[in-house]
Design a protein around this motif. Structure first.
Motif, PDB file in Angstrom:
ATOM      1  N   SER A 166      56.087  64.591  49.969  1.00 14.03           N
ATOM      2  CA  SER A 166      56.683  65.951  49.821  1.00 14.03           C
ATOM      3  C   SER A 166      55.734  67.114  49.678  1.00 14.03           C
ATOM      4  O   SER A 166      55.194  67.212  48.528  1.00 14.03           O
ATOM      5  CB  SER A 166      57.864  65.893  48.794  1.00 14.03           C
ATOM      6  OG  SER A 166      58.439  67.291  48.589  1.00 14.03           O
ATOM      7  N   LEU A 167      55.372  67.841  50.480  1.00 17.44           N
ATOM      8  CA  LEU A 167      54.609  69.026  50.475  1.00 17.44           C
ATOM      9  C   LEU A 167      55.149  70.380  50.658  1.00 17.44           C
ATOM     10  O   LEU A 167      55.492  70.589  51.827  1.00 17.44           O
ATOM     11  CB  LEU A 167      53.389  68.734  51.398  1.00 17.44           C
ATOM     12  CG  LEU A 167      52.105  69.872  51.402  1.00 17.44           C
ATOM     13  CD1 LEU A 167      51.493  70.033  50.238  1.00 17.44           C
ATOM     14  CD2 LEU A 167      51.153  69.560  52.437  1.00 17.44           C
ATOM     15  N   LEU A 168      55.473  70.926  49.608  1.00 16.68           N
ATOM     16  CA  LEU A 168      56.200  72.312  49.694  1.00 16.68           C
ATOM     17  C   LEU A 168      57.432  71.969  50.622  1.00 16.68           C
ATOM     18  O   LEU A 168      57.818  72.676  51.473  1.00 16.68           O
ATOM     19  CB  LEU A 168      55.380  73.504  50.533  1.00 16.68           C
ATOM     20  CG  LEU A 168      54.290  74.048  49.827  1.00 16.68           C
ATOM     21  CD1 LEU A 168      53.321  74.637  50.915  1.00 16.68           C
ATOM     22  CD2 LEU A 168      54.764  74.876  48.774  1.00 16.68           C
ATOM     23  N   GLY A 169      57.977  70.739  50.248  1.00 20.08           N
ATOM     24  CA  GLY A 169      59.303  70.354  50.991  1.00 20.08           C
ATOM     25  C   GLY A 169      60.244  69.782  50.005  1.00 20.08           C
ATOM     26  O   GLY A 169      59.894  69.474  48.977  1.00 20.08           O
ATOM     27  N   GLY A 170      61.582  69.430  50.429  1.00 20.77           N
ATOM     28  CA  GLY A 170      62.361  68.798  49.551  1.00 20.77           C
ATOM     29  C   GLY A 170      62.942  67.572  50.188  1.00 20.77           C
ATOM     30  O   GLY A 170      63.127  67.370  51.448  1.00 20.77           O
ATOM     31  N   ILE A 171      62.936  66.364  49.496  1.00 25.72           N
ATOM     32  CA  ILE A 171      63.576  65.046  50.043  1.00 25.72           C
ATOM     33  C   ILE A 171      64.343  64.449  49.015  1.00 25.72           C
ATOM     34  O   ILE A 171      64.339  64.561  47.941  1.00 25.72           O
ATOM     35  CB  ILE A 171      62.164  64.107  49.912  1.00 25.72           C
ATOM     36  CG1 ILE A 171      61.307  64.447  51.090  1.00 25.72           C
ATOM     37  CG2 ILE A 171      62.567  62.578  50.367  1.00 25.72           C
ATOM     38  CD1 ILE A 171      59.839  63.569  51.289  1.00 25.72           C
ATOM     39  N   GLU A 172      65.520  64.030  49.882  1.00 22.12           N
ATOM     40  CA  GLU A 172      66.669  63.329  49.165  1.00 22.12           C
ATOM     41  C   GLU A 172      66.819  61.802  49.747  1.00 22.12           C
ATOM     42  O   GLU A 172      66.708  61.631  50.571  1.00 22.12           O
ATOM     43  CB  GLU A 172      67.929  64.013  49.603  1.00 22.12           C
ATOM     44  CG  GLU A 172      69.158  63.345  49.268  1.00 22.12           C
ATOM     45  CD  GLU A 172      70.567  63.855  49.854  1.00 22.12           C
ATOM     46  OE1 GLU A 172      71.453  63.363  49.477  1.00 22.12           O
ATOM     47  OE2 GLU A 172      70.492  64.962  50.785  1.00 22.12           O
ATOM     48  N   LEU A 173      66.715  60.755  48.576  1.00 30.13           N
ATOM     49  CA  LEU A 173      66.764  59.501  48.876  1.00 30.13           C
ATOM     50  C   LEU A 173      68.066  58.923  48.051  1.00 30.13           C
ATOM     51  O   LEU A 173      68.259  59.158  46.896  1.00 30.13           O
ATOM     52  CB  LEU A 173      65.541  58.692  48.313  1.00 30.13           C
ATOM     53  CG  LEU A 173      64.233  59.283  48.585  1.00 30.13           C
ATOM     54  CD1 LEU A 173      63.057  58.542  48.113  1.00 30.13           C
ATOM     55  CD2 LEU A 173      64.231  58.893  50.349  1.00 30.13           C
ATOM     56  N   ASP A 174      69.072  58.583  49.010  1.00 22.32           N
ATOM     57  CA  ASP A 174      70.289  58.279  48.422  1.00 22.32           C
ATOM     58  C   ASP A 174      70.453  56.619  48.671  1.00 22.32           C
ATOM     59  O   ASP A 174      70.615  56.138  49.590  1.00 22.32           O
ATOM     60  CB  ASP A 174      71.778  58.901  49.061  1.00 22.32           C
ATOM     61  CG  ASP A 174      72.745  58.622  48.277  1.00 22.32           C
ATOM     62  OD1 ASP A 174      73.085  57.521  47.409  1.00 22.32           O
ATOM     63  OD2 ASP A 174      73.838  59.305  48.551  1.00 22.32           O
ATOM     64  N   PHE A 175      70.507  55.722  47.404  1.00 21.27           N
ATOM     65  CA  PHE A 175      70.476  54.446  47.355  1.00 21.27           C
ATOM     66  C   PHE A 175      71.935  53.750  47.337  1.00 21.27           C
ATOM     67  O   PHE A 175      72.011  52.538  47.168  1.00 21.27           O
ATOM     68  CB  PHE A 175      69.504  53.718  46.494  1.00 21.27           C
ATOM     69  CG  PHE A 175      68.006  54.157  46.741  1.00 21.27           C
ATOM     70  CD1 PHE A 175      67.270  53.420  47.517  1.00 21.27           C
ATOM     71  CD2 PHE A 175      67.303  55.263  46.217  1.00 21.27           C
ATOM     72  CE1 PHE A 175      66.068  53.363  48.013  1.00 21.27           C
ATOM     73  CE2 PHE A 175      66.107  55.392  46.527  1.00 21.27           C
ATOM     74  CZ  PHE A 175      65.176  54.636  47.236  1.00 21.27           C
TER      75      PHE A 175
END
Length: 238
Positions: A118-127
């Motif tokens: 994640s570089l100047l970004g947003g990540i969502e991980l839904d397990f």
């Protein structure tokens, strides 16, 4: 599941199970864990047995004390349904967001190691509906001025092994007592970023994208505070 009729009269239970059959059993075991029907230790043992199973006879005992997917009953029928559940989606083992956003959710296959950048970004991980390929998986995070939001179901332990530099990794209270519970291990570097983990049951409605954006805004605000914080200077005197 309804087993297909065999023209030779062979016992259907002795037929070879497919990867989709094993994935279907793993998915129903995950739901049973989330509903509190089985313990985390039982879940780990049955998941391992499911992926070692060769025939329907090997799979049936894993679900024999659980209700079926359609209606409660005294035992589970492992025979194929007309519309079997789709196998977990196989995706890249890397999730990258550069000046953007990325999401992994739904029924996806989690490899033993997943790389998250994640570089100047947003990540969502839904397990919550994911299928783990092993009893312990690793998520290696590289976050620079970004944010990563992780959601896990009850009964899954999250271990933080990240290195945070002017950032933070926030985990919920560890309410998992079973030492054999499935483990998601977070590793990597969190630089001027935030990694947040929350535990939530599957099926609960929420506005994940809005909350991810809000967390990212907060993280960026936190970094701005650090950037504009006055630096204390030392003056040397002769």
């Amino acid at each position: 599941m309804n087993l297909p009729e065999h023209p030779s009269g062979q016992d259907p239970a002795r037929l070879r199970a497919s990867d989709a059959d094993r994935d279907d059993v793993a998915d129903r075991l995950r739901e049973a864990l989330a509903e509190g029907r089985i313990t985390a230790e039982e879940h780990a043992e049955r998941i391992d047995a499911a992926y070692r199973a060769k025939t329907y006879a090997d799979l049936e005992p894993l679900l024999s004390d659980l209700p079926s997917g359609t209606a409660p009953g005294p035992r589970v029928n492992l025979r194929k349904q007309d519309e079997p559940a789709a196998p977990p989606t196989a995706q890249s083992a890397s999730v990258v967001a550069v000046l953007s956003g990325a999401t992994r959710s739904g029924r996806w296959l989690v490899e033993q190691r997943t790389n998250v950048v994640s570089l100047l970004g947003g990540i969502e991980l839904d397990f919550r509906q994911a299928v783990l390929s092993a009893s312990e998986v690793t998520v290696n995070v590289t976050a620079v001025l970004g944010g990563v939001a992780v959601t896990v179901p009850p009964g899954v332990r999250v271990v933080d092994s990240t290195m945070a530099i002017l950032g933070a990794t926030t985990l919920p209270e560890d309410d998992v007592i079973d030492p054999d519970a499935p483990v998601i291990r977070l590793t990597g570097m969190v630089l001027l970023s935030g990694v947040t983990v929350e535990r939530k049951e599957a099926g609960k409605a929420d506005s994940r994208h809005d909350r991810l954006e809000e967390r990212h805004r907060r993280a960026m605000g936190h970094h701005a505070d650090w950037k504009h914080r006055p630096v204390e200077r030392r003056h040397e005197h002769d």
